[in-house]
Scaffold this active site. Structure first.
Site, PDB file in Angstrom:
ATOM      1  N   HIS A 148       0.850  -1.190   0.000  1.00 21.55           N
ATOM      2  CA  HIS A 148       0.000   0.000   0.000  1.00 21.55           C
ATOM      3  C   HIS A 148       0.890   1.246   0.000  1.00 21.55           C
ATOM      4  O   HIS A 148       2.100   1.128   0.165  1.00 21.55           O
ATOM      5  CB  HIS A 148      -0.907   0.016   1.244  1.00 21.55           C
ATOM      6  CG  HIS A 148      -2.080  -0.912   1.144  1.00 21.55           C
ATOM      7  ND1 HIS A 148      -1.986  -2.253   1.441  1.00 21.55           N
ATOM      8  CD2 HIS A 148      -3.369  -0.699   0.765  1.00 21.55           C
ATOM      9  CE1 HIS A 148      -3.162  -2.821   1.258  1.00 21.55           C
ATOM     10  NE2 HIS A 148      -4.033  -1.906   0.847  1.00 21.55           N
TER      11      HIS A 148
ATOM     12  N   LYS B  33      -0.026   4.811   4.734  1.00 21.60           N
ATOM     13  CA  LYS B  33      -1.066   3.994   5.383  1.00 21.60           C
ATOM     14  C   LYS B  33      -0.641   3.724   6.826  1.00 21.60           C
ATOM     15  O   LYS B  33       0.496   3.316   7.069  1.00 21.60           O
ATOM     16  CB  LYS B  33      -1.245   2.676   4.624  1.00 21.60           C
ATOM     17  CG  LYS B  33      -2.319   1.773   5.209  1.00 21.60           C
ATOM     18  CD  LYS B  33      -2.626   0.629   4.256  1.00 21.60           C
ATOM     19  CE  LYS B  33      -3.566  -0.409   4.841  1.00 21.60           C
ATOM     20  NZ  LYS B  33      -4.877   0.126   5.208  1.00 21.60           N
TER      21      LYS B  33
HETATM   22  N1  LIG Z   1     -12.391  -1.505   3.368  1.00 25.84           N
HETATM   23  C1  LIG Z   1     -11.797  -1.166   2.215  1.00 25.84           C
HETATM   24  O1  LIG Z   1     -11.934  -1.840   1.170  1.00 25.84           O
HETATM   25  C2  LIG Z   1     -10.981   0.061   2.191  1.00 25.84           C
HETATM   26  C3  LIG Z   1     -10.601   0.605   3.373  1.00 25.84           C
HETATM   27  N2  LIG Z   1      -9.860   1.704   3.411  1.00 25.84           N
HETATM   28  C4  LIG Z   1      -9.534   2.161   4.739  1.00 25.84           C
HETATM   29  O2  LIG Z   1     -10.214   3.401   5.002  1.00 25.84           O
HETATM   30  C5  LIG Z   1      -9.465   4.176   5.907  1.00 25.84           C
HETATM   31  C6  LIG Z   1      -9.252   5.573   5.334  1.00 25.84           C
HETATM   32  O3  LIG Z   1      -8.351   5.501   4.226  1.00 25.84           O
HETATM   33  P1  LIG Z   1      -8.018   6.772   3.325  1.00 25.84           P
HETATM   34  O4  LIG Z   1      -9.272   7.452   2.908  1.00 25.84           O
HETATM   35  O5  LIG Z   1      -7.115   6.298   2.289  1.00 25.84           O
HETATM   36  O6  LIG Z   1      -7.228   7.695   4.399  1.00 25.84           O
HETATM   37  P2  LIG Z   1      -7.094   9.307   4.444  1.00 25.84           P
HETATM   38  O7  LIG Z   1      -5.904   9.579   5.284  1.00 25.84           O
HETATM   39  O8  LIG Z   1      -7.154   9.861   3.059  1.00 25.84           O
HETATM   40  O9  LIG Z   1      -8.430   9.756   5.206  1.00 25.84           O
HETATM   41  C7  LIG Z   1      -8.603   9.664   6.604  1.00 25.84           C
HETATM   42  C8  LIG Z   1      -9.742  10.569   6.992  1.00 25.84           C
HETATM   43  O10 LIG Z   1      -9.972  10.432   8.401  1.00 25.84           O
HETATM   44  C9  LIG Z   1     -10.211  11.730   8.903  1.00 25.84           C
HETATM   45  N3  LIG Z   1      -9.905  11.772  10.343  1.00 25.84           N
HETATM   46  C10 LIG Z   1      -8.703  11.646  10.959  1.00 25.84           C
HETATM   47  N4  LIG Z   1      -8.862  11.827  12.285  1.00 25.84           N
HETATM   48  C11 LIG Z   1     -10.181  12.034  12.503  1.00 25.84           C
HETATM   49  C12 LIG Z   1     -10.975  12.273  13.676  1.00 25.84           C
HETATM   50  N5  LIG Z   1     -10.414  12.347  14.901  1.00 25.84           N
HETATM   51  N6  LIG Z   1     -12.306  12.435  13.524  1.00 25.84           N
HETATM   52  C13 LIG Z   1     -12.890  12.358  12.303  1.00 25.84           C
HETATM   53  N7  LIG Z   1     -12.188  12.156  11.157  1.00 25.84           N
HETATM   54  C14 LIG Z   1     -10.855  11.986  11.258  1.00 25.84           C
HETATM   55  C15 LIG Z   1      -9.273  12.641   8.114  1.00 25.84           C
HETATM   56  O11 LIG Z   1      -9.718  13.990   8.196  1.00 25.84           O
HETATM   57  C16 LIG Z   1      -9.470  12.042   6.733  1.00 25.84           C
HETATM   58  O12 LIG Z   1     -10.618  12.634   6.137  1.00 25.84           O
HETATM   59  C17 LIG Z   1      -8.152   3.414   6.142  1.00 25.84           C
HETATM   60  O13 LIG Z   1      -8.270   2.674   7.342  1.00 25.84           O
HETATM   61  C18 LIG Z   1      -8.068   2.504   4.948  1.00 25.84           C
HETATM   62  O14 LIG Z   1      -7.316   1.345   5.220  1.00 25.84           O
HETATM   63  C19 LIG Z   1      -9.502   2.333   2.280  1.00 25.84           C
HETATM   64  C20 LIG Z   1      -9.865   1.868   1.052  1.00 25.84           C
HETATM   65  C21 LIG Z   1     -10.640   0.676   0.916  1.00 25.84           C
HETATM   66  O1  LIG Z   2      -5.632   2.548   1.065  1.00 24.89           O
HETATM   67  C1  LIG Z   2      -5.845   1.806   2.046  1.00 24.89           C
HETATM   68  O2  LIG Z   2      -5.519   2.125   3.208  1.00 24.89           O
HETATM   69  C2  LIG Z   2      -6.515   0.539   1.835  1.00 24.89           C
HETATM   70  N1  LIG Z   2      -6.732  -0.226   2.865  1.00 24.89           N
HETATM   71  C3  LIG Z   2      -7.505  -1.403   2.802  1.00 24.89           C
HETATM   72  C4  LIG Z   2      -7.092  -2.411   3.869  1.00 24.89           C
HETATM   73  O3  LIG Z   2      -6.367  -2.082   4.816  1.00 24.89           O
HETATM   74  O4  LIG Z   2      -7.556  -3.544   3.760  1.00 24.89           O
HETATM   75  C5  LIG Z   2      -7.531  -2.022   1.459  1.00 24.89           C
HETATM   76  C6  LIG Z   2      -7.837  -1.024   0.417  1.00 24.89           C
HETATM   77  O5  LIG Z   2      -7.794  -1.633  -0.844  1.00 24.89           O
HETATM   78  C7  LIG Z   2      -6.926   0.167   0.465  1.00 24.89           C
END
Ligand SMILES: NC(=O)C1=CN([C@@H]2O[C@H](COP(=O)(O)OP(=O)(O)OC[C@H]3O[C@@H](n4cnc5c(N)ncnc54)[C@H](O)[C@@H]3O)[C@@H](O)[C@H]2O)C=CC1
Ligand SMILES: O=C(O)C1=N[C@H](C(=O)O)C[C@H](O)C1
Length: 366
Positions: free
Chosen positions: A106, A110
């Site tokens: 990733h 991350k």
């Molecule tokens: N389940 C899945 O298939 C996927 C899961 N994810 C997961 O989603 C999560 C977010 O990933 P990204 O968007 O790439 O990260 P990012 O860093 O772009 O976004 C994180 C967000 O959390 C917010 N944040 C941080 N502290 C906060 C607080 N105290 N209160 C409210 N909001 C807060 C930030 O302002 C930001 O908007 C990660 O855990 C990632 O692994 C990401 C893509 C796919």
């Molecule tokens: O960008 C990330 O952070 C992502 N996290 C997910 C995970 O932790 O499983 C997977 C997603 O495809 C991207």
């Protein structure tokens, strides 16, 4: 009615994709977008909360939503409630390829390692291998061999320019099989899953991981209560029956015997049902993890059962499978599911009972 959606982490990368999906989805509106400076009180008035924040924050978001009685969909990885798709959960190749490792990559920013997807994949592999034991991963003292999750070593790379990549490598003597998943464009890759998840999240009760339900607690409490009440009854009836047995009167003795025997029969029947439920659930989970449950699309009646026509169309294949493999518990279980879909509970239970007995006899003696 429009569903008002609050997106925590809505200013982030995944949050941005979720916003686009919610805005475009009929019947939904973005009610609030929360970032790191927001107050969780902003969730007030939402119908659905979606969390796409960070592992450290996620649990507070879930608590805040529950306190307000709002359903919450968690996309954040790295916590115990993470739910992600798996790239390899098939059990079919398991015994031929005893060594399994996951390599995931990733972006360098991350914050959680291993990824939620890798952890879930490892757990599903372990569930599918339950009968044959853990994968071959004898290295417990070498950190460079990865972090073991459910015995599966996971290797995490954090590299600039990478979006999300996972490779599951299954190896056996003289061969290997790799299953690779690459995210190339997050919006097009994640949007269909987000659409399915927001619809399911509104209906969900209890905790649902992925698309599976974990709602057994209420049933367990009810069964536990029934068993305690029955035990209490047996103690009281036992005391009464001792008095009747000691009375020396024929009718009294007969009543004394009945008083103690009947509840014992009931207790045995409850135990048998409980055992049936636990084993049926377990076998269903194994097949689900293997992706080997019946998966045909069928039209459903309001009761949730398949229509008679669709259910009847399912039978020939599952019956033929059982005829060809009468000793295969998986075939019997699938037939049970097909009977259940048609509403024939009696035959469904018989088929599942056969599956349970066959699975038990398949297991190596301890
Ligand atoms: N389940 C899945 O298939 C996927 C899961 N994810 C997961 O989603 C999560 C977010 O990933 P990204 O968007 O790439 O990260 P990012 O860093 O772009 O976004 C994180 C967000 O959390 C917010 N944040 C941080 N502290 C906060 C607080 N105290 N209160 C409210 N909001 C807060 C930030 O302002 C930001 O908007 C990660 O855990 C990632 O692994 C990401 C893509 C796919
Ligand atoms: O960008 C990330 O952070 C992502 N996290 C997910 C995970 O932790 O499983 C997977 C997603 O495809 C991207």
């Amino acid at each position: 009615m429009t569903t008002r959606v609050a997106i925590v982490g809505g200013t982030g990368k995944l949050g941005g994709v979720i916003r686009e999906v919610v805005e475009a989805e009929e019947g939904y509106e973005v009610f609030a977008v929360l970032g790191s400076r927001s107050d969780l009180a902003e969730l007030d008035g939402a119908d659905l909360v979606i969390d796409a924040s960070t592992p450290a924050v996620s649990i507070d978001v879930v608590r805040a939503a529950i306190e307000r009685g709002i359903n919450v969909l968690v996309g954040t990885s790295g916590g115990r409630t993470s739910a992600s798709p798996s790239s390899c959960a098939r059990g079919r190749c398991r015994s031929l390829l005893p060594s399994i490792e996951i390599v995931e990559a990733h972006r360098e920013t991350k914050v959680d390692s291993p990824s939620g997807t890798a952890v879930r994949t490892a757990e599903l592999i372990a569930a599918a291998r339950e009968e044959i034991g853990p994968v071959q991963s004898p290295h417990v003292d070498q950190r460079a061999r990865g972090q073991q999750v459910a015995s599966v070593p996971i290797h995490s790379l954090r590299r600039p320019g990478v979006i999300a990549r996972q490779e599951t490598v299954l190896s056996g003597a003289g061969e290997s099989l790799s299953i690779v998943h690459d995210t190339i464009d997050p919006t097009t890759a994640y949007a269909p899953g987000i659409r399915i998840a927001i619809a399911a999240a509104l209906e969900a009760r209890g905790v649902v991981v992925g698309r599976r339900r974990h709602q057994r607690m209420k049933t367990r409490i009810a069964v536990g209560l029934m068993t305690v009440l029955l035990l209490l009854y047996i103690v009281l009836a036992g005391q009464r029956s001792v008095v009747l047995l000691a009375s020396g009167d024929g009718v009294g003795i007969a009543m004394g015997v009945a008083l103690i025997v009947l509840p014992l029969i009931a207790l045995w029947a409850i135990g048998r049902e409980l055992w049936f439920g636990v084993r049926a659930q377990k076998l269903g989970e194994i097949l689900d993890a293997e992706g080997a449950l019946p998966h045909e699309e069928v039209a459903l009646r309001p009761s949730g059962r398949a229509t008679r026509d669709d259910a009847d169309a399912l039978f020939p294949a599952y019956r033929a499978d059982v005829e060809q493999h009468p000793g295969d518990w998986r075939a019997w279980y699938r037939l049970g599911v097909a009977y259940d879909a048609s509403g024939d509970r009696r035959r469904a239970r018989e088929a599942v009972r056969t599956a349970i007995a066959l699975e038990k006899s398949d297991r190596p003696a301890a």
